[in-house]
Design an enzyme around this catalytic site. Structure first.
Site, PDB file in Angstrom:
ATOM      1  N   GLU A  14      64.019  40.147  40.445  1.00 53.25           N
ATOM      2  CA  GLU A  14      64.866  39.518  39.124  1.00 53.25           C
ATOM      3  C   GLU A  14      65.540  41.114  38.760  1.00 53.25           C
ATOM      4  O   GLU A  14      64.789  41.819  38.763  1.00 53.25           O
ATOM      5  CB  GLU A  14      64.119  38.959  38.327  1.00 53.25           C
ATOM      6  CG  GLU A  14      63.480  37.683  38.630  1.00 53.25           C
ATOM      7  CD  GLU A  14      62.733  36.968  37.426  1.00 53.25           C
ATOM      8  OE1 GLU A  14      62.645  37.512  36.547  1.00 53.25           O
ATOM      9  OE2 GLU A  14      62.095  36.080  37.735  1.00 53.25           O
ATOM     10  N   SER A  68      78.509  22.757  41.195  1.00 53.21           N
ATOM     11  CA  SER A  68      79.439  22.507  42.391  1.00 53.21           C
ATOM     12  C   SER A  68      78.729  22.389  43.681  1.00 53.21           C
ATOM     13  O   SER A  68      79.113  22.088  44.585  1.00 53.21           O
ATOM     14  CB  SER A  68      80.642  23.348  42.314  1.00 53.21           C
ATOM     15  OG  SER A  68      80.339  24.713  42.650  1.00 53.21           O
ATOM     16  N   SER A  87      61.071  27.280  40.894  1.00 49.92           N
ATOM     17  CA  SER A  87      60.002  26.414  41.497  1.00 49.92           C
ATOM     18  C   SER A  87      60.795  25.734  42.666  1.00 49.92           C
ATOM     19  O   SER A  87      60.175  25.191  43.696  1.00 49.92           O
ATOM     20  CB  SER A  87      59.668  25.454  40.511  1.00 49.92           C
ATOM     21  OG  SER A  87      60.764  24.610  40.114  1.00 49.92           O
ATOM     22  N   ALA A  88      62.200  25.961  42.804  1.00 53.09           N
ATOM     23  CA  ALA A  88      63.025  25.105  44.180  1.00 53.09           C
ATOM     24  C   ALA A  88      62.700  25.919  45.360  1.00 53.09           C
ATOM     25  O   ALA A  88      62.690  25.496  46.411  1.00 53.09           O
ATOM     26  CB  ALA A  88      64.308  24.816  43.531  1.00 53.09           C
ATOM     27  N   GLY A 119      82.762  28.914  42.801  1.00 54.76           N
ATOM     28  CA  GLY A 119      83.136  27.272  42.577  1.00 54.76           C
ATOM     29  C   GLY A 119      82.720  27.022  41.007  1.00 54.76           C
ATOM     30  O   GLY A 119      82.213  27.890  40.288  1.00 54.76           O
ATOM     31  N   ALA A 160      67.822  37.203  41.490  1.00 59.69           N
ATOM     32  CA  ALA A 160      68.339  36.497  40.146  1.00 59.69           C
ATOM     33  C   ALA A 160      68.737  37.293  38.902  1.00 59.69           C
ATOM     34  O   ALA A 160      68.013  38.511  38.853  1.00 59.69           O
ATOM     35  CB  ALA A 160      67.326  35.603  39.852  1.00 59.69           C
ATOM     36  N   HIS A 174      64.703  26.786  38.820  1.00 60.24           N
ATOM     37  CA  HIS A 174      65.471  27.536  39.873  1.00 60.24           C
ATOM     38  C   HIS A 174      64.221  28.103  40.911  1.00 60.24           C
ATOM     39  O   HIS A 174      64.057  28.070  42.165  1.00 60.24           O
ATOM     40  CB  HIS A 174      66.303  28.582  39.414  1.00 60.24           C
ATOM     41  CG  HIS A 174      67.754  27.853  39.491  1.00 60.24           C
ATOM     42  ND1 HIS A 174      68.505  27.923  40.691  1.00 60.24           N
ATOM     43  CD2 HIS A 174      68.375  27.444  38.676  1.00 60.24           C
ATOM     44  CE1 HIS A 174      69.763  27.459  40.178  1.00 60.24           C
ATOM     45  NE2 HIS A 174      69.824  27.161  38.841  1.00 60.24           N
ATOM     46  N   ASP A 176      72.385  35.739  42.761  1.00 62.88           N
ATOM     47  CA  ASP A 176      72.744  34.415  42.183  1.00 62.88           C
ATOM     48  C   ASP A 176      72.427  34.940  40.433  1.00 62.88           C
ATOM     49  O   ASP A 176      71.461  35.047  40.197  1.00 62.88           O
ATOM     50  CB  ASP A 176      72.034  33.323  42.617  1.00 62.88           C
ATOM     51  CG  ASP A 176      72.593  32.010  42.039  1.00 62.88           C
ATOM     52  OD1 ASP A 176      73.747  32.007  41.199  1.00 62.88           O
ATOM     53  OD2 ASP A 176      72.011  30.932  42.387  1.00 62.88           O
ATOM     54  N   SER A 201      74.793  27.416  44.536  1.00 62.88           N
ATOM     55  CA  SER A 201      73.390  28.096  44.872  1.00 62.88           C
ATOM     56  C   SER A 201      72.815  27.547  46.103  1.00 62.88           C
ATOM     57  O   SER A 201      72.118  28.049  47.121  1.00 62.88           O
ATOM     58  CB  SER A 201      72.635  27.962  43.732  1.00 62.88           C
ATOM     59  OG  SER A 201      73.079  28.880  42.407  1.00 62.88           O
TER      60      SER A 201
END
Length: 169
Positions: free
Chosen positions: A61, A12, A51-52, A8, A33, A49, A79, A15
């Site tokens: 990573e 949008s 911390s979420a 998308g 990541a 990102h 992602d 994630s």
């Protein structure tokens, strides 16, 4: 490997949707990541990102070698494909054809070692005006070709529009 592609436009909801899907499938998913820290803005985005995501997540990573971690869990959110391709495009000196060959090779390495469900997130970047520069046009071509490649392999493809999922495949 079971492959799910979530695509998308920027912002949008790709994630968030992929993360929620992963948590519905696994109590301890991994988040792979791919972003490089290009500047201060990217550093802030990466921190936001990270911390979420709470303690349920295994945070990994890797900017180019997707198969490097050999993760043993059930679900991986990858992602994002767009940033990963940007890294490869840069490393291949902005050569579209060389980057596509390298991307397909590295993707095959991932699929060869990964038995998990992979939810791959990537942008749809070809729905706007043509890029102004040759390099930009080559990246759009590269990205579109690679997204078609993985969508063909995917069991499911979801297009996100304004935070709403549209099942494509």
């Amino acid at each position: 490997m079971k492959l799910i592609v979530v695509t998308g436009a920027q912002k949008s909801g790709k994630s968030r949707y992929a993360e929620n899907w992963a948590l519905a499938l696994s109590a301890r998913p991994a988040y792979l990541a791919t972003s490089r820290v290009w500047d201060d803005d990217f550093a802030e985005r990466i921190a936001r990102h990270k911390s979420a995501r709470d303690e349920r997540w295994i945070n990994l990573e890797q900017d180019t070698d997707l198969a490097a971690h050999g993760f043993d869990g059930e679900v991986i959110v990858l992602d994002c494909i767009t940033l990963w391709l940007t890294n490869l495009f840069t490393d291949c000196n902005y050569n579209r054809d060389a980057t596509l060959i390298e991307a397909k090779k590295r993707w095959a390495e991932l699929t060869a070692v990964t038995a998990q469900t992979v939810i791959a997130v990537g942008n749809e970047i070809g729905w706007s005006l043509h890029a102004e520069t040759q390099m930009g046009r080559h990246f759009v071509d590269l990205h579109g070709s690679f997204m078609q490649h993985i969508a063909a392999e995917a069991e499911e493809v979801v297009l996100m529009v304004a935070g709403l999922p549209l099942k494509v495949k």
